[in-house]
Design a protein around this motif. Structure first.
Motif, PDB file in Angstrom:
ATOM      1  N   VAL A  78      90.358  -4.489 -20.479  1.00 38.40           N
ATOM      2  CA  VAL A  78      89.548  -4.344 -21.688  1.00 38.40           C
ATOM      3  C   VAL A  78      90.435  -3.922 -22.846  1.00 38.40           C
ATOM      4  CG1 VAL A  78      87.610  -3.144 -22.761  1.00 38.40           C
ATOM      5  CG2 VAL A  78      87.527  -3.701 -20.323  1.00 38.40           C
ATOM      6  N   GLY A  79      90.418  -4.706 -23.929  1.00 33.92           N
ATOM      7  CA  GLY A  79      91.211  -4.387 -25.109  1.00 33.92           C
ATOM      8  C   GLY A  79      90.395  -3.683 -26.169  1.00 33.92           C
ATOM      9  N   LEU A  80      90.541  -4.126 -27.429  1.00 35.55           N
ATOM     10  CA  LEU A  80      89.821  -3.522 -28.542  1.00 35.55           C
ATOM     11  C   LEU A  80      88.906  -4.576 -29.179  1.00 35.55           C
ATOM     12  CD1 LEU A  80      91.444  -1.295 -31.316  1.00 35.55           C
ATOM     13  CD2 LEU A  80      89.548  -2.833 -31.781  1.00 35.55           C
ATOM     14  N   ALA A  81      89.503  -5.581 -29.797  1.00 40.72           N
ATOM     15  CA  ALA A  81      88.753  -6.649 -30.465  1.00 40.72           C
ATOM     16  C   ALA A  81      89.715  -7.803 -30.715  1.00 40.72           C
ATOM     17  CB  ALA A  81      88.168  -6.150 -31.791  1.00 40.72           C
ATOM     18  N   VAL A 168      84.230  -6.839  -8.960  1.00 43.90           N
ATOM     19  CA  VAL A 168      85.193  -6.040  -9.716  1.00 43.90           C
ATOM     20  C   VAL A 168      85.417  -4.693  -9.027  1.00 43.90           C
ATOM     21  CG1 VAL A 168      83.542  -4.922 -11.311  1.00 43.90           C
ATOM     22  CG2 VAL A 168      85.909  -5.361 -12.038  1.00 43.90           C
ATOM     23  N   ARG A 169      86.689  -4.323  -8.898  1.00 42.71           N
ATOM     24  CA  ARG A 169      87.040  -3.089  -8.209  1.00 42.71           C
ATOM     25  C   ARG A 169      87.943  -2.187  -9.052  1.00 42.71           C
ATOM     26  NH1 ARG A 169      83.355  -4.693  -6.168  1.00 42.71           N
ATOM     27  NH2 ARG A 169      82.981  -5.408  -4.033  1.00 42.71           N
ATOM     28  N   ALA A 170      88.532  -2.718 -10.109  1.00 43.48           N
ATOM     29  CA  ALA A 170      89.407  -1.915 -10.958  1.00 43.48           C
ATOM     30  C   ALA A 170      89.307  -2.381 -12.396  1.00 43.48           C
ATOM     31  CB  ALA A 170      90.852  -1.989 -10.470  1.00 43.48           C
ATOM     32  N   LEU A 171      89.559  -1.452 -13.296  1.00 45.05           N
ATOM     33  CA  LEU A 171      89.425  -1.711 -14.729  1.00 45.05           C
ATOM     34  C   LEU A 171      90.583  -1.033 -15.454  1.00 45.05           C
ATOM     35  CD1 LEU A 171      87.616  -2.634 -17.169  1.00 45.05           C
ATOM     36  CD2 LEU A 171      86.433  -0.464 -16.954  1.00 45.05           C
ATOM     37  N   VAL A 172      91.288  -1.794 -16.285  1.00 45.35           N
ATOM     38  CA  VAL A 172      92.349  -1.246 -17.129  1.00 45.35           C
ATOM     39  C   VAL A 172      91.876  -1.299 -18.574  1.00 45.35           C
ATOM     40  CG1 VAL A 172      94.700  -1.538 -18.000  1.00 45.35           C
ATOM     41  CG2 VAL A 172      94.215  -1.914 -15.574  1.00 45.35           C
ATOM     42  N   VAL A 173      91.853  -0.159 -19.235  1.00 50.05           N
ATOM     43  CA  VAL A 173      91.446  -0.093 -20.635  1.00 50.05           C
ATOM     44  C   VAL A 173      92.680   0.138 -21.487  1.00 50.05           C
ATOM     45  CG1 VAL A 173      89.989   1.026 -22.341  1.00 50.05           C
ATOM     46  CG2 VAL A 173      89.207   0.847 -19.980  1.00 50.05           C
ATOM     47  N   LEU A 174      92.862  -0.717 -22.488  1.00 50.42           N
ATOM     48  CA  LEU A 174      94.025  -0.659 -23.370  1.00 50.42           C
ATOM     49  C   LEU A 174      93.681   0.120 -24.638  1.00 50.42           C
ATOM     50  CD1 LEU A 174      95.100  -4.416 -23.081  1.00 50.42           C
ATOM     51  CD2 LEU A 174      96.010  -2.472 -21.783  1.00 50.42           C
ATOM     52  N   GLY A 175      94.141   1.346 -24.733  1.00 51.41           N
ATOM     53  CA  GLY A 175      93.974   2.123 -25.948  1.00 51.41           C
ATOM     54  C   GLY A 175      92.797   3.071 -25.934  1.00 51.41           C
ATOM     55  N   ALA A 176      92.876   4.093 -26.799  1.00 53.26           N
ATOM     56  CA  ALA A 176      91.857   5.134 -26.854  1.00 53.26           C
ATOM     57  C   ALA A 176      90.520   4.609 -27.366  1.00 53.26           C
ATOM     58  CB  ALA A 176      92.341   6.282 -27.736  1.00 53.26           C
ATOM     59  N   PHE A 177      90.553   3.696 -28.347  1.00 50.87           N
ATOM     60  CA  PHE A 177      89.283   3.159 -28.855  1.00 50.87           C
ATOM     61  C   PHE A 177      88.541   2.438 -27.739  1.00 50.87           C
ATOM     62  CE2 PHE A 177      86.487  -0.074 -30.464  1.00 50.87           C
ATOM     63  CZ  PHE A 177      85.839   0.526 -31.536  1.00 50.87           C
ATOM     64  N   HIS A 224      97.616   0.557 -25.787  1.00 56.43           N
ATOM     65  CA  HIS A 224      97.288  -0.802 -26.208  1.00 56.43           C
ATOM     66  C   HIS A 224      98.567  -1.605 -26.459  1.00 56.43           C
ATOM     67  CE1 HIS A 224      95.560  -4.142 -28.485  1.00 56.43           C
ATOM     68  NE2 HIS A 224      94.389  -3.781 -27.966  1.00 56.43           N
ATOM     69  N   VAL A 225      98.450  -2.915 -26.230  1.00 57.23           N
ATOM     70  CA  VAL A 225      99.600  -3.803 -26.423  1.00 57.23           C
ATOM     71  C   VAL A 225      99.736  -4.238 -27.886  1.00 57.23           C
ATOM     72  CG1 VAL A 225      99.763  -4.660 -24.068  1.00 57.23           C
ATOM     73  CG2 VAL A 225      98.147  -5.746 -25.647  1.00 57.23           C
ATOM     74  N   ARG A 234     106.734   2.702 -27.731  1.00 63.77           N
ATOM     75  CA  ARG A 234     105.746   3.606 -27.125  1.00 63.77           C
ATOM     76  C   ARG A 234     105.195   2.989 -25.837  1.00 63.77           C
ATOM     77  NH1 ARG A 234      99.808   5.657 -29.149  1.00 63.77           N
ATOM     78  NH2 ARG A 234      99.903   7.715 -28.164  1.00 63.77           N
ATOM     79  N   LEU A 235     105.019   1.661 -25.863  1.00 59.42           N
ATOM     80  CA  LEU A 235     104.629   0.930 -24.661  1.00 59.42           C
ATOM     81  C   LEU A 235     105.704  -0.114 -24.384  1.00 59.42           C
ATOM     82  CD1 LEU A 235     102.481   0.310 -22.456  1.00 59.42           C
ATOM     83  CD2 LEU A 235     101.585  -1.438 -24.018  1.00 59.42           C
ATOM     84  N   THR A 236     106.372   0.021 -23.266  1.00 66.61           N
ATOM     85  CA  THR A 236     107.394  -0.943 -22.871  1.00 66.61           C
ATOM     86  C   THR A 236     106.801  -1.924 -21.863  1.00 66.61           C
ATOM     87  OG1 THR A 236     108.168   0.363 -20.988  1.00 66.61           O
ATOM     88  CG2 THR A 236     109.154   0.832 -23.160  1.00 66.61           C
ATOM     89  N   PRO A 237     107.418  -3.088 -21.688  1.00 64.84           N
ATOM     90  CA  PRO A 237     106.936  -4.016 -20.665  1.00 64.84           C
ATOM     91  C   PRO A 237     106.857  -3.369 -19.281  1.00 64.84           C
ATOM     92  CG  PRO A 237     108.476  -5.134 -22.120  1.00 64.84           C
ATOM     93  CD  PRO A 237     108.513  -3.686 -22.495  1.00 64.84           C
ATOM     94  N   GLY A 238     107.812  -2.506 -18.974  1.00 65.35           N
ATOM     95  CA  GLY A 238     107.793  -1.842 -17.677  1.00 65.35           C
ATOM     96  C   GLY A 238     106.607  -0.912 -17.515  1.00 65.35           C
TER      97      GLY A 238
END
Length: 255
Positions: A78-81, A168-177, A224-225, A234-238
């Motif tokens: 899940v991203g932002l928009a 669905v068994r896992a969820l990754v949220v990108l960013g605080a918003f 967030h990417v 702040r966010l590296t590919p690794g």
């Protein structure tokens, strides 16, 4: 002229239509017709009219962008928009912008995407066991939806989670918003969020038991990417790959 009751221009369109969708493809189609937030509608269409020199000749999508990926996904990101000249132009989440370049390269690196590039809807990209979506489906000015726009759009995400419930068994949220916007949708979809609510952090991990007695959902946080995060380190590919890999393994994908 005021919008007719039941029309996509009504602010209750998402809340009315999302629960009625019987499948992910039906939900996606209804998302693309939504005009519930006047400021977002005006902005996405203005961007399409004005375009950008680099995209001269493009026929912008200029509608809400639905989620992308299989409707039996085990992992949801899940991203932002959508970006104004990314998803708002191409009509697919994280497609045609630098954020998507980073995300899909990472998914490809762990075997969950057929290719590292995402340039347009017919570029051949396929996702394996993972679906990508957002809590706000229209490109917002300055990448900042208002709280009201976030809340108006929430039923689409809650509906998507409900329809993905069997797999669905896992969820990754990108960013605080995205984190703050997703927690209420999770509760609405059957995964109560503890109180006090878990705080967002890169690498955060919370297990949410389901109200129906079925499998729990593993919730992960990740920066967030955005270009700001990836350009500054702040966010590296690794770092991104590590969170995605942990979540994929929790989902049973074993990359």
């Amino acid at each position: 002229m005021p919008a007719k009751p039941g029309s996509p221009d009504q602010p209750d369109f998402p809340a009315r239509e999302a629960p009625r969708a019987g499948s992910v493809p039906v939900l996606d189609e209804r998302v693309t017709r939504c005009r519930a937030c006047p400021r977002l509608v005006a902005w996405r269409e203005q961007v399409a009219r004005e375009g950008r020199r680099a995209y001269t000749g493009w026929d912008y999508w200029a509608r809400p962008v639905p989620g992308y990926g299989p409707d039996d996904a085990a992992l949801l990101v899940v991203g932002l928009a959508p970006a104004a000249h990314g998803g708002n132009r191409t009509g697919r989440m994280f497609t045609g912008d630098r954020s998507g370049d980073v995300l899909y390269a990472a998914l490809h690196g762990i075997g969950l995407a057929s290719q590292a590039e995402a340039t347009h809807r017919d570029d051949g990209l396929r996702l394996y066991g993972v679906r990508v979506t957002a809590p706000v489906h229209c490109a917002p000015p300055a990448n900042k939806p208002t709280p009201q726009e976030r809340d108006t759009c929430r039923p689409w995400l809650a509906g998507e989670l409900r329809l993905l419930r069997p797999t669905v068994r896992a969820l990754v949220v990108l960013g605080a918003f995205g984190w703050q916007a997703t927690l209420p949708a999770l509760t609405a979809a059957g995964w109560p969020v503890p109180r006090p609510r878990p705080a967002f952090a890169h690498g955060a991990h919370v297990t949410l038991p389901a109200t129906d007695g079925g499998p729990a959902l593993e919730l992960f946080g990740c920066y967030h990417v955005s270009q700001r995060n990836t350009f500054t380190g702040r966010l590296t590919p690794g770092m991104l790959t590590e969170v995605l890999r942990r979540a994929a393994r929790s989902a049973g994908l074993r990359p």
